[in-house]
Design a protein around this motif. Structure first.
Motif, PDB file in Angstrom:
ATOM      1  N   LYS A   1       0.826  -1.222   0.000  1.00  0.00           N
ATOM      2  CA  LYS A   1       0.000   0.000   0.000  1.00  0.00           C
ATOM      3  C   LYS A   1       0.860   1.273   0.000  1.00  0.00           C
ATOM      4  O   LYS A   1       0.493   2.267  -0.615  1.00  0.00           O
ATOM      5  CB  LYS A   1      -0.919  -0.018   1.232  1.00  0.00           C
ATOM      6  CG  LYS A   1      -1.848   1.169   1.308  1.00  0.00           C
ATOM      7  CD  LYS A   1      -2.986   0.940   2.277  1.00  0.00           C
ATOM      8  CE  LYS A   1      -3.855   2.193   2.381  1.00  0.00           C
ATOM      9  NZ  LYS A   1      -4.867   2.078   3.425  1.00  0.00           N
ATOM     10  N   TYR A   2       2.017   1.215   0.691  1.00  0.00           N
ATOM     11  CA  TYR A   2       2.823   2.439   0.836  1.00  0.00           C
ATOM     12  C   TYR A   2       4.095   2.420  -0.016  1.00  0.00           C
ATOM     13  O   TYR A   2       5.040   3.171   0.257  1.00  0.00           O
ATOM     14  CB  TYR A   2       3.110   2.696   2.320  1.00  0.00           C
ATOM     15  CG  TYR A   2       1.820   3.054   3.031  1.00  0.00           C
ATOM     16  CD1 TYR A   2       1.288   4.337   2.936  1.00  0.00           C
ATOM     17  CD2 TYR A   2       1.096   2.095   3.721  1.00  0.00           C
ATOM     18  CE1 TYR A   2       0.080   4.659   3.537  1.00  0.00           C
ATOM     19  CE2 TYR A   2      -0.113   2.401   4.327  1.00  0.00           C
ATOM     20  CZ  TYR A   2      -0.620   3.685   4.226  1.00  0.00           C
ATOM     21  OH  TYR A   2      -1.825   4.003   4.807  1.00  0.00           O
TER      22      TYR A   2
ATOM     23  N   GLU B   1       6.893   8.741  15.819  1.00  0.00           N
ATOM     24  CA  GLU B   1       7.042  10.028  15.109  1.00  0.00           C
ATOM     25  C   GLU B   1       8.489  10.186  14.644  1.00  0.00           C
ATOM     26  O   GLU B   1       8.768  10.296  13.467  1.00  0.00           O
ATOM     27  CB  GLU B   1       6.698  11.201  16.051  1.00  0.00           C
ATOM     28  CG  GLU B   1       5.255  11.285  16.453  1.00  0.00           C
ATOM     29  CD  GLU B   1       4.362  11.810  15.344  1.00  0.00           C
ATOM     30  OE1 GLU B   1       4.892  12.433  14.396  1.00  0.00           O
ATOM     31  OE2 GLU B   1       3.138  11.576  15.413  1.00  0.00           O
TER      32      GLU B   1
ATOM     33  N   SER C   1       9.312   5.293   5.820  1.00  0.00           N
ATOM     34  CA  SER C   1       8.056   5.241   5.055  1.00  0.00           C
ATOM     35  C   SER C   1       7.095   4.233   5.653  1.00  0.00           C
ATOM     36  O   SER C   1       5.880   4.430   5.612  1.00  0.00           O
ATOM     37  CB  SER C   1       8.313   4.842   3.599  1.00  0.00           C
ATOM     38  OG  SER C   1       9.248   5.694   3.038  1.00  0.00           O
TER      39      SER C   1
ATOM     40  N   GLU D   1       5.639   5.788   8.799  1.00  0.00           N
ATOM     41  CA  GLU D   1       4.658   6.798   8.345  1.00  0.00           C
ATOM     42  C   GLU D   1       3.379   6.124   7.862  1.00  0.00           C
ATOM     43  O   GLU D   1       2.273   6.570   8.170  1.00  0.00           O
ATOM     44  CB  GLU D   1       5.251   7.591   7.164  1.00  0.00           C
ATOM     45  CG  GLU D   1       6.015   8.810   7.564  1.00  0.00           C
ATOM     46  CD  GLU D   1       5.148   9.827   8.298  1.00  0.00           C
ATOM     47  OE1 GLU D   1       4.115  10.221   7.760  1.00  0.00           O
ATOM     48  OE2 GLU D   1       5.523  10.186   9.433  1.00  0.00           O
ATOM     49  N   GLY D   2       3.547   5.054   7.075  1.00  0.00           N
ATOM     50  CA  GLY D   2       2.401   4.319   6.538  1.00  0.00           C
ATOM     51  C   GLY D   2       1.531   3.775   7.664  1.00  0.00           C
ATOM     52  O   GLY D   2       0.306   3.890   7.640  1.00  0.00           O
TER      53      GLY D   2
ATOM     54  N   LYS E   1       1.350   4.924  10.644  1.00  0.00           N
ATOM     55  CA  LYS E   1       0.702   6.065  11.294  1.00  0.00           C
ATOM     56  C   LYS E   1      -0.557   6.466  10.513  1.00  0.00           C
ATOM     57  O   LYS E   1      -1.606   6.750  11.085  1.00  0.00           O
ATOM     58  CB  LYS E   1       1.703   7.229  11.345  1.00  0.00           C
ATOM     59  CG  LYS E   1       1.326   8.305  12.317  1.00  0.00           C
ATOM     60  CD  LYS E   1       2.451   9.274  12.507  1.00  0.00           C
ATOM     61  CE  LYS E   1       2.036  10.652  12.085  1.00  0.00           C
ATOM     62  NZ  LYS E   1       3.153  11.587  12.005  1.00  0.00           N
ATOM     63  N   ASN E   2      -0.414   6.442   9.201  1.00  0.00           N
ATOM     64  CA  ASN E   2      -1.541   6.769   8.332  1.00  0.00           C
ATOM     65  C   ASN E   2      -2.708   5.796   8.519  1.00  0.00           C
ATOM     66  O   ASN E   2      -3.868   6.149   8.328  1.00  0.00           O
ATOM     67  CB  ASN E   2      -1.060   6.738   6.879  1.00  0.00           C
ATOM     68  CG  ASN E   2      -1.964   7.499   5.979  1.00  0.00           C
ATOM     69  OD1 ASN E   2      -2.301   8.652   6.253  1.00  0.00           O
ATOM     70  ND2 ASN E   2      -2.402   6.856   4.911  1.00  0.00           N
ATOM     71  N   GLU E   3      -2.368   4.566   8.930  1.00  0.00           N
ATOM     72  CA  GLU E   3      -3.403   3.548   9.188  1.00  0.00           C
ATOM     73  C   GLU E   3      -3.949   3.671  10.611  1.00  0.00           C
ATOM     74  O   GLU E   3      -4.751   2.845  11.049  1.00  0.00           O
ATOM     75  CB  GLU E   3      -2.816   2.130   9.034  1.00  0.00           C
ATOM     76  CG  GLU E   3      -2.309   1.790   7.652  1.00  0.00           C
ATOM     77  CD  GLU E   3      -3.438   1.705   6.622  1.00  0.00           C
ATOM     78  OE1 GLU E   3      -4.411   0.985   6.894  1.00  0.00           O
ATOM     79  OE2 GLU E   3      -3.340   2.376   5.591  1.00  0.00           O
ATOM     80  N   GLY E   4      -3.433   4.655  11.352  1.00  0.00           N
ATOM     81  CA  GLY E   4      -3.873   4.827  12.740  1.00  0.00           C
ATOM     82  C   GLY E   4      -3.136   3.912  13.702  1.00  0.00           C
ATOM     83  O   GLY E   4      -3.589   3.666  14.827  1.00  0.00           O
TER      84      GLY E   4
ATOM     85  N   GLU F   1       0.285   3.349  15.806  1.00  0.00           N
ATOM     86  CA  GLU F   1       1.536   3.955  16.280  1.00  0.00           C
ATOM     87  C   GLU F   1       2.564   2.838  16.477  1.00  0.00           C
ATOM     88  O   GLU F   1       2.302   1.890  17.208  1.00  0.00           O
ATOM     89  CB  GLU F   1       1.257   4.648  17.610  1.00  0.00           C
ATOM     90  CG  GLU F   1       2.475   5.252  18.246  1.00  0.00           C
ATOM     91  CD  GLU F   1       2.216   5.575  19.711  1.00  0.00           C
ATOM     92  OE1 GLU F   1       2.289   6.744  20.056  1.00  0.00           O
ATOM     93  OE2 GLU F   1       1.968   4.635  20.499  1.00  0.00           O
TER      94      GLU F   1
END
Ligand code: GLY
Length: 432
Positions: A112-113, A202, A252, A255-256, A258-261, A263
């Motif tokens: 996906k990422y 983060e 990446s 980050e990906g 994180k984008n999926e919620g 952590e």
């Protein structure tokens, strides 16, 4: 601060050794630990899967930081449980630990990422998987989806072998429910490198790269093991390749997620293949590598407890830079005869103290237990001998000199650990 380390291998001994150097750390407990951890920590008779008992202990004893070595308790949700009870712990929660606990989960995130990785298809249907194999060229890699103690990956050189691997998963149920889903993946050719990062979800602080030796015999022959040696840094990983891996594979992915919620907090370990088309992710692990940690931590000049606390408290952004020794480190695993198959235990180990006294050398224990004043063998991988040197030649010489001090019945080790790093440094030989 009181610290609890969960695990019993060479990796956990190395973590405790490094944590014990921190002025922040007053006392360390290890569950269950080994014959080496007992000298710098208090070993507890609690196995790594007893996560509720571990949480009870941490609460009762006022443990201020728990550090988890192996993947199984992370995948089982030890971090979620500790956090629910207000206990500080270093590692990813259950959902994030799926990066190791479910190969299909990790592959879906990578696809996906756009994380560089091998092409793969995921199957829950045996017949469809067989059909896929019939229509694709070998070699193919067949992987059981879930945790399989390092035994769920098959590199199949023929279609027959690939189908046999599917049988192990779908018919023989060799891996239980971990094999109900199977990944069939393109075989990636090239040198393998381990690159681990600290992250609080983060900020990402990359460690120095390492390489491990998975096969039992010299020349990378014979069956796979948990790892027979390692070294750090990796001369073939140039600064450019290093930055590419950190940015495109590790940052990446975090980050990906994180984008999926999700952590991701703790250590993310990228198993990377340096293919002719650039670095690609072979797998992710949700923890420190073993025996990579035994070659990485001797080079860490920063305070490990401070870093881990910053990760657990989500304040890595304010931490600053990690400091590393420019020295080279080589680790050789001393194993029991017969490993990774059957082996005997209970043999007296001589010479650890003498080896530890050698310049630049530290011995991390793994499959050992205390018996009286000494230690005896209690596992397949028994000891890890690590040495720092100004270059790989010196580090290698120091390791193999120190090993001459050590003896136990059936002691076996590879003689070629870091030889390729020496050759790379002296410009001899070629990249694999
Ligand atoms: N050295 C490989 C691993 O820790 O999984």
């Amino acid at each position: 601060m009181k610290v609890l380390v969960v695990g019993s291998g060479g990796r956990e001994h190395a973590l405790i050794w490094k944590l014990s150097q921190s002025p922040l750390v007053e006392k360390i407990y290890c569950a269950p630990g080994n014959g080496g951890t007992v000298a710098i920590a208090k070993n507890l008779n609690i196995s790594v899967d007893k996560i509720k008992i571990l949480a009870d202990f941490a609460e009762g004893e006022g443990i201020e930081l728990t550090v988890v070595g192996p993947e199984a308790p992370l995948v089982a949700g030890i971090v979620d449980l500790f956090e629910k009870r207000g206990l500080k712990i270093f590692g990813p929660r259950k959902e994030a630990a799926q990066m190791e606990g479910s190969k299909s989960f990790a592959k879906n995130i990578m696809q996906k990422y756009d994380i560089p990785t091998g092409f793969a298809k995921i199957f829950t249907d045996h017949k469809k998987a067989v059909n896929y194999i019939e229509n694709h060229e070998v070699p193919l890699v067949i992987k059981a989806d879930g945790l399989a103690a390092g035994k769920g990956v098959f590199i199949s050189e023929s279609k027959e072998e690939a189908k046999k691997a599917l049988d192990y998963c779908f018919v023989n149920k060799r891996f239980g429910s971990a094999g109900d889903k199977v990944i069939i993946e393109e075989y990636l050719e090239g040198e393998e490198v381990s690159l681990l990062v600290f992250t609080d979800g983060e900020t990402v602080l990359p460690m120095v790269p390492a390489q491990d030796y998975k096969r039992i015999y010299d020349g990378d022959l014979g069956p796979n093991t948990g790892g027979m040696g390692s070294y750090s840094p990796v001369p073939t990983v140039t600064e450019e390749i290093y930055n590419e891996i950190v940015e495109k594979a590790l940052k990446s992915t975090i980050e990906g997620l994180k984008n999926e919620g999700i952590e991701y907090r703790g250590v993310l370990y990228g198993g990377i293949i340096l293919t002719k088309d650039g670095p690609k992710v072979l797998e992710f692990n949700c923890r420190f590598g073993d025996p990579e940690t035994q070659a990485i931590l001797p080079r860490l000049e920063s305070d490990l407890a401070e870093i881990m606390l910053a990760v657990a408290e989500r304040r890595l952004a304010n931490y600053g830079e990690l400091k590393w020794s420019p020295k080279n480190c080589v680790t050789v695993v001393l194993a029991s005869s017969g490993y990774p198959g059957k082996y005997e235990e209970g043999f007296e180990i001589k010479g650890i103290e003498g080896a530890n006294l050698k310049n630049g050398v530290v011995v991390f224990q793994a499959g050992t237990v205390r018996e009286g004043e000494g230690v005896v063998t209690a596992g397949g991988r028994v000891l890890n001998v690590s040495a720092l040197g100004n270059d790989f030649k010196e580090a290698r010489e120091r390791v193999y000199e120190a090993i001459k001090e050590i003896d136990f019945n059936g002691m076996y080790y590879r003689k070629d650990i870091a030889l390729r790093a020496v050759k790379s440094q002296s410009g001899v030989g070629s990249r694999k």
